[in-house]
Design an enzyme around this catalytic site. Structure first.
Site, PDB file in Angstrom:
ATOM      1  N   ASN A   9      18.495   2.705  -1.646  1.00  0.00           N
ATOM      2  CA  ASN A   9      18.316   3.229  -0.297  1.00  0.00           C
ATOM      3  C   ASN A   9      18.711   2.126   0.682  1.00  0.00           C
ATOM      4  O   ASN A   9      17.982   1.158   0.847  1.00  0.00           O
ATOM      5  CB  ASN A   9      16.838   3.636  -0.109  1.00  0.00           C
ATOM      6  CG  ASN A   9      16.529   4.021   1.327  1.00  0.00           C
ATOM      7  OD1 ASN A   9      17.448   4.214   2.142  1.00  0.00           O
ATOM      8  ND2 ASN A   9      15.245   4.132   1.646  1.00  0.00           N
ATOM      9  N   TRP A  10      19.877   2.305   1.300  1.00  0.00           N
ATOM     10  CA  TRP A  10      20.393   1.246   2.183  1.00  0.00           C
ATOM     11  C   TRP A  10      19.728   1.280   3.562  1.00  0.00           C
ATOM     12  O   TRP A  10      20.013   0.440   4.406  1.00  0.00           O
ATOM     13  CB  TRP A  10      21.911   1.372   2.330  1.00  0.00           C
ATOM     14  CG  TRP A  10      22.678   1.033   1.075  1.00  0.00           C
ATOM     15  CD1 TRP A  10      22.161   0.688  -0.153  1.00  0.00           C
ATOM     16  CD2 TRP A  10      24.108   0.995   0.922  1.00  0.00           C
ATOM     17  NE1 TRP A  10      23.178   0.445  -1.044  1.00  0.00           N
ATOM     18  CE2 TRP A  10      24.381   0.628  -0.421  1.00  0.00           C
ATOM     19  CE3 TRP A  10      25.179   1.237   1.781  1.00  0.00           C
ATOM     20  CZ2 TRP A  10      25.693   0.493  -0.917  1.00  0.00           C
ATOM     21  CZ3 TRP A  10      26.485   1.113   1.286  1.00  0.00           C
ATOM     22  CH2 TRP A  10      26.724   0.739  -0.032  1.00  0.00           C
ATOM     23  N   LYS A  11      18.913   2.281   3.812  1.00  0.00           N
ATOM     24  CA  LYS A  11      18.220   2.448   5.109  1.00  0.00           C
ATOM     25  C   LYS A  11      19.249   2.344   6.253  1.00  0.00           C
ATOM     26  O   LYS A  11      20.399   2.696   6.061  1.00  0.00           O
ATOM     27  CB  LYS A  11      17.097   1.424   5.249  1.00  0.00           C
ATOM     28  CG  LYS A  11      16.185   1.403   4.018  1.00  0.00           C
ATOM     29  CD  LYS A  11      14.870   0.758   4.273  1.00  0.00           C
ATOM     30  CE  LYS A  11      14.101   0.654   2.968  1.00  0.00           C
ATOM     31  NZ  LYS A  11      12.690   0.444   3.169  1.00  0.00           N
ATOM     32  N   HIS A  96      10.952  10.449   2.779  1.00  0.00           N
ATOM     33  CA  HIS A  96      10.681   9.000   2.674  1.00  0.00           C
ATOM     34  C   HIS A  96       9.556   8.629   3.642  1.00  0.00           C
ATOM     35  O   HIS A  96       9.459   9.169   4.735  1.00  0.00           O
ATOM     36  CB  HIS A  96      11.956   8.213   3.007  1.00  0.00           C
ATOM     37  CG  HIS A  96      11.839   6.760   2.681  1.00  0.00           C
ATOM     38  ND1 HIS A  96      11.213   5.868   3.515  1.00  0.00           N
ATOM     39  CD2 HIS A  96      12.232   6.057   1.602  1.00  0.00           C
ATOM     40  CE1 HIS A  96      11.250   4.670   2.960  1.00  0.00           C
ATOM     41  NE2 HIS A  96      11.861   4.756   1.790  1.00  0.00           N
ATOM     42  N   GLU A  98       9.122   6.240   5.571  1.00  0.00           N
ATOM     43  CA  GLU A  98       9.510   5.783   6.921  1.00  0.00           C
ATOM     44  C   GLU A  98       9.784   6.979   7.832  1.00  0.00           C
ATOM     45  O   GLU A  98       9.599   6.894   9.040  1.00  0.00           O
ATOM     46  CB  GLU A  98      10.719   4.839   6.824  1.00  0.00           C
ATOM     47  CG  GLU A  98      10.277   3.465   6.322  1.00  0.00           C
ATOM     48  CD  GLU A  98      11.346   2.661   5.612  1.00  0.00           C
ATOM     49  OE1 GLU A  98      12.538   3.015   5.698  1.00  0.00           O
ATOM     50  OE2 GLU A  98      10.974   1.675   4.947  1.00  0.00           O
ATOM     51  N   GLU A 167       6.335   6.486  -4.313  1.00  0.00           N
ATOM     52  CA  GLU A 167       6.531   5.324  -3.443  1.00  0.00           C
ATOM     53  C   GLU A 167       5.263   5.079  -2.631  1.00  0.00           C
ATOM     54  O   GLU A 167       5.119   5.605  -1.520  1.00  0.00           O
ATOM     55  CB  GLU A 167       7.702   5.586  -2.489  1.00  0.00           C
ATOM     56  CG  GLU A 167       9.057   5.645  -3.145  1.00  0.00           C
ATOM     57  CD  GLU A 167      10.129   5.022  -2.256  1.00  0.00           C
ATOM     58  OE1 GLU A 167      10.895   4.221  -2.765  1.00  0.00           O
ATOM     59  OE2 GLU A 167      10.163   5.328  -1.059  1.00  0.00           O
ATOM     60  N   GLY A 173       8.708  -2.298   1.260  1.00  0.00           N
ATOM     61  CA  GLY A 173       9.137  -3.335   2.195  1.00  0.00           C
ATOM     62  C   GLY A 173       8.120  -4.443   2.409  1.00  0.00           C
ATOM     63  O   GLY A 173       8.264  -5.248   3.328  1.00  0.00           O
ATOM     64  N   SER A 212       9.190  -2.456  -3.388  1.00  0.00           N
ATOM     65  CA  SER A 212       9.327  -3.896  -3.660  1.00  0.00           C
ATOM     66  C   SER A 212       9.754  -4.209  -5.095  1.00  0.00           C
ATOM     67  O   SER A 212       9.271  -5.183  -5.685  1.00  0.00           O
ATOM     68  CB  SER A 212       8.022  -4.617  -3.299  1.00  0.00           C
ATOM     69  OG  SER A 212       7.731  -4.461  -1.922  1.00  0.00           O
TER      70      SER A 212
HETATM   71  C1  PEP Z   1      12.344   2.198  -0.088  1.00  0.00           C
HETATM   72  O1  PEP Z   1      12.624   2.069   1.089  1.00  0.00           O
HETATM   73  O2  PEP Z   1      12.445   3.309  -0.634  1.00  0.00           O
HETATM   74  C2  PEP Z   1      11.910   1.021  -0.827  1.00  0.00           C
HETATM   75  C3  PEP Z   1      11.462   1.172  -2.050  1.00  0.00           C
HETATM   76  O3  PEP Z   1      12.008  -0.179  -0.182  1.00  0.00           O
HETATM   77  P1  PEP Z   1      11.740  -1.651  -0.798  1.00  0.00           P
HETATM   78  O4  PEP Z   1      12.392  -1.699  -2.153  1.00  0.00           O
HETATM   79  O5  PEP Z   1      12.370  -2.584   0.173  1.00  0.00           O
HETATM   80  O6  PEP Z   1      10.252  -1.814  -0.901  1.00  0.00           O
END
Ligand code: PEP
Length: 259
Positions: A9-11, A96, A98, A167, A173, A212
């Site tokens: 996931n490049w956000k 997601h 976010e 998640e 993050g 993470s």
């Molecule tokens: C995500 O945004 O789906 C995610 C898992 O982020 P990170 O790996 O940076 O925790």
């Protein structure tokens, strides 16, 4: 054999030059993905078409990070899953955390979006997960059950057309991944809850973990029996790290499992 999945996931990161460098970097380290574990990258919407070109013939799939719950119409600023499909996407992340946190998305919308994605021929990567406060107050299963039921209430079952991502919000993050024991326990809970509706579907459904994940912790998380891969945020922006995570995932596949 049940496939494994690694989804980046490049956000809201990237530009034309850095996207190209990232795909070239992944390809330099990994000329061809192993057919036992699929590799997917999810750029921001404007770059879907660029990624379609960059990944053509590479074995790397492209996904979006969100999609509308409508296929077409007067929905200013929205992106139809049909448009994602036409621009080369095969997947879309749905729900997601976010988007829940900053765009106020709720469980019902997640269900409708998942259904629209399936209707358009995309595979939704449906995200569920609890906040730190919900976990600390012992409500994790209540929250996961509510999110899951909302999504699957719309979909019923769609064999081989869905990926579920656990998640936990507190792990996204933050640099603090959930422990392998927590991840296994929650994946098992999710699988059992789905099995109430359809046992065969539950057994086949890929459930991946996100929060993470790095090369250093990947193998301990991916070795858990109910973990079928990972959804990777920040570490997906570094080709070397992303490929290293992919190689750890491959190591968790028993040697006697043919491609
Ligand atoms: C995500 O945004 O789906 C995610 C898992 O982020 P990170 O790996 O940076 O925790």
């Amino acid at each position: 054999m049940k496939k494994k999945w690694l989804i980046g996931n490049w956000k809201m990161h990237g530009n034309l030059a850095s996207n190209k460098a990232l795909i070239e970097g992944i390809r330099a380290e990994l000329p061809e993905p192993d057919p036992r574990a699929e590799l997917v990258v999810c750029p921001a919407f404007p770059y879907l078409y660029q990624l379609k070109d960059l990944t053509a013939g590479t074995g790397i799939y492209v996904g979006a990070q969100n999609a509308s719950d409508h296929l077409q119409g007067a929905y200013t600023g929205e992106t139809s899953p049909l448009m994602i499909k036409e621009l080369g996407g095969s997947f879309t992340i749905i729900g997601h955390s976010e988007r829940r946190q900053y765009q106020g998305e709720n469980d019902g919308l997640m269900g409708r979006k998942s259904l629209a994605a399936i209707d358009a021929g995309l595979i939704p990567v449906i995200c569920v997960g609890e906040t730190a406060e919900e976990r600390d107050s012992g409500r994790t299963h209540e929250v996961l059950a509510r999110q899951l039921d909302a999504a699957f209430g719309y979909i019923r079952t769609a064999h081989d057309k869905i990926i579920l991502a656990y998640e936990p919000r507190w792990a996204i993050g933050t640099g603090i991944a959930a422990t392998p024991e927590i991840v296994q326990a929650e994946h098992e809970f999710l699988r059992q809850r789905i099995a109430i509706r359809d046992k065969e579907f539950a057994a086949r459904l890929p459930i991946i973990y996100g929060g993470s994940v790095k090369a250093a912790n990947a193998i301990s998380l991916f070795s858990m029996p109910d973990v079928d891969g990972g959804l990777i945020g920040s570490a997906a922006l570094n080709a070397t790290e992303f490929v290293a995570i992919y190689r750890e995932l491959l190591q968790t596949i028993p040697a006697d499992e043919a491609a």
